[in-house]
Design an enzyme around this catalytic site. Structure first.
Site, short mmCIF file in Angstrom:
data_model
loop_
_atom_site.label_atom_id
_atom_site.label_comp_id
_atom_site.label_asym_id
_atom_site.label_seq_id
_atom_site.Cartn_x
_atom_site.Cartn_y
_atom_site.Cartn_z
N ASP A 40 0.84 -1.20 0.00
CA ASP A 40 0.00 0.00 0.00
C ASP A 40 0.87 1.24 0.00
OD1 ASP A 40 -2.57 -1.44 0.38
OD2 ASP A 40 -1.70 -1.92 2.34
N ASP A 70 0.61 5.27 1.01
CA ASP A 70 -0.16 6.32 1.66
C ASP A 70 0.50 7.67 1.44
OD1 ASP A 70 -1.79 4.30 2.59
OD2 ASP A 70 -0.84 4.21 4.56
N ASP A 101 2.91 6.47 15.15
CA ASP A 101 3.15 5.50 16.22
C ASP A 101 4.63 5.19 16.43
OD1 ASP A 101 3.36 4.14 13.82
OD2 ASP A 101 1.69 2.78 14.22
#
Length: 450
Positions: A64, A66, A143
């Site tokens: 993916d 982003d 995070d």
């Protein structure tokens, strides 16, 4: 090196120029590049961010891509006709290119005075977070340090605000900020730490791992549907066995799969072999590009508890078929309170389990009826995984493997019309011609070697 007191992370921006990293546009999705260039041309800043940058720096191919940008979700939607806005907790823009979706997020802010947007925090857990900010704020809101690096399409550099490059080099996962606070904001970060450590072959920083035991119960407050998605990422991405071992090592398995943890705690070596072989086989299928199903994986993980409960019920006089049905319903019901396994998968799991006792019945009609069952192949593969349970189970798997190789008329002639029970003697009804008993026993050896 200076540390930001709010994040426990290096506070100075480090820019890694093109000649000092290995990211190439050739390895970036064309759809992601189109989004980045379009946003830049419209006057917004936009960067490739997160796991894609991390994986590209490690020489891996991301699944993916982003994008983080200064544009708000509504501004992104205005630029792309193929865009839809999703999410209430985190407002995001999804730009759709056929089967590929590029997730575009506006830079997150710290929620200080003057910031645009809104945020809601309940008992330390962020339930809504749509505060916009700067790229610097966005970096320290992420995070792990290795997930907070940005690829700049304007000059092909990597922007590192929190020391992510150092952590990649050290092969360590460190949280940005106080671990306890960050896990209370989002308990699923604990699972993500275990998953990333397994996937990237890294170790979790001691400070990041320390709160797991105390804060693990907070996973019970996470949405079960979200934990289902996280479970699929853990176990169906080619690193399932390593993720399972990491969950055990971190003490998190009991919070995600309590039935599995209980069954393994009883010290059943055969059950551990079944779980590990099942996960290893799934990893191999993923690497080979073959299909995998969550139903089979969850059937493997929960088998020990289902089997033990069914045996307890049978010992109390419950009819065998009913005992297995009740055991399956009990274990699945408990698990779905933690992980929302869709009914289409739990139905298949229950069928795989309920067919296991039927492999022990080798009467002619029962054998052909079982072979015609739509879940026969999955149930048979499951039987093979159970080989370490006992010599009889191993022989049973060999018997059925050989039975499937024979023409139906030959198999039919070899089977008794009634009375055969492979549970008491798996070679009592050998596959092949049905002459005298001695010859039957000899031919069963051929079945076992098939």
């Amino acid at each position: 090196m200076n540390l930001d007191s709010r994040t426990n992370a290096p506070s100075a921006l480090k820019i890694i120029p093109r000649d000092q990293h290995i990211i190439s546009r050739k390895n970036i999705s064309k759809a992601a590049l189109r989004v980045l260039y379009r946003l830049n041309e419209a006057g917004y800043t936009a960067y490739l961010v997160g796991g894609a940058v991390r994986d590209l720096l490690l020489g891996l191919q991301p699944k993916d891509f982003d994008v983080a940008t200064s544009a708000t979700p509504d501004e992104v939607k205005h630029l792309f006709r193929n865009c839809r806005l999703i999410g209430r907790r985190f407002r995001l823009a999804h730009v759709v290119f056929g089967p590929e979706i590029i997730e575009v997020a506006t830079f997150r802010g710290l929620g200080e005075e003057g910031c645009e947007g809104d945020r809601s925090i309940v008992d330390g857990r962020i339930v809504r977070d749509n505060i916009w900010g700067t790229i610097e704020e966005d970096a320290i809101r992420r995070d792990f340090r290795v997930n907070a690096m940005y690829y700049d399409i304007s000059d092909f550099s990597v922007r590192d605000y929190v020391g992510g490059m150092r952590d990649l080099h050290d092969r360590v996962l460190r949280l940005i900020g106080d671990p306890e606070t960050r896990y209370r904001e989002d308990p699923v970060r604990m699972l993500r730490a275990a998953r990333l450590a397994a996937k990237l072959d890294m170790h979790i920083d001691a400070a990041a791992m320390a709160p797991f035991e105390a804060l693990g119960p907070l996973l019970g407050d996470a949405a079960p549907a979200r934990l289902f998605d996280e479970s699929l990422k853990m176990f169906l991405s080619g690193n399932g066995l390593k993720s399972f071992h990491m969950l055990e090592q971190c003490g998190l398995l009991k919070f995600l799969f309590p039935a599995t943890a209980r069954a393994l705690k009883r010290g059943d070596a055969a059950l551990r072999a079944l779980v590990e072989h099942g996960l290893a086989n799934t990893d191999a299928r993923v690497r080979e590009g073959k299909s995998v199903t969550p139903a089979f994986l969850f059937a493997v993980l929960l088998w020990g508890e289902v089997r033990d409960v069914a045996q307890q019920l049978t010992g109390r006089g419950v009819e065998r078929t009913d005992a297995w049905a009740r055991a399956a319903a009990q274990v699945v019901g408990e698990q779905c309170q933690r992980v929302a396994i869709p009914r289409r998968f739990t139905f298949t799991m229950e069928e795989i389990w309920s067919l296991q006792p039927r492999f022990e019945q080798v009467q002619r009609k029962r054998v052909f009826r079982l072979m015609a069952h739509p879940r026969f192949r999955a149930a048979f593969d499951f039987l093979l995984l159970r080989a370490d349970e006992s010599p009889a189970t191993l022989q049973l798997g060999q018997w059925w493997a050989h039975a499937q190789q024979l023409p139906p008329d030959v198999l039919s002639a070899a089977l008794p019309v009634g009375g055969g029970n492979a549970a008491s003697d798996p070679v009592a009804a050998p596959v092949g011609k049905p002459p005298r008993p001695r010859r039957r026993r000899r031919k069963s050896g051929n079945a076992g070697s098939a």
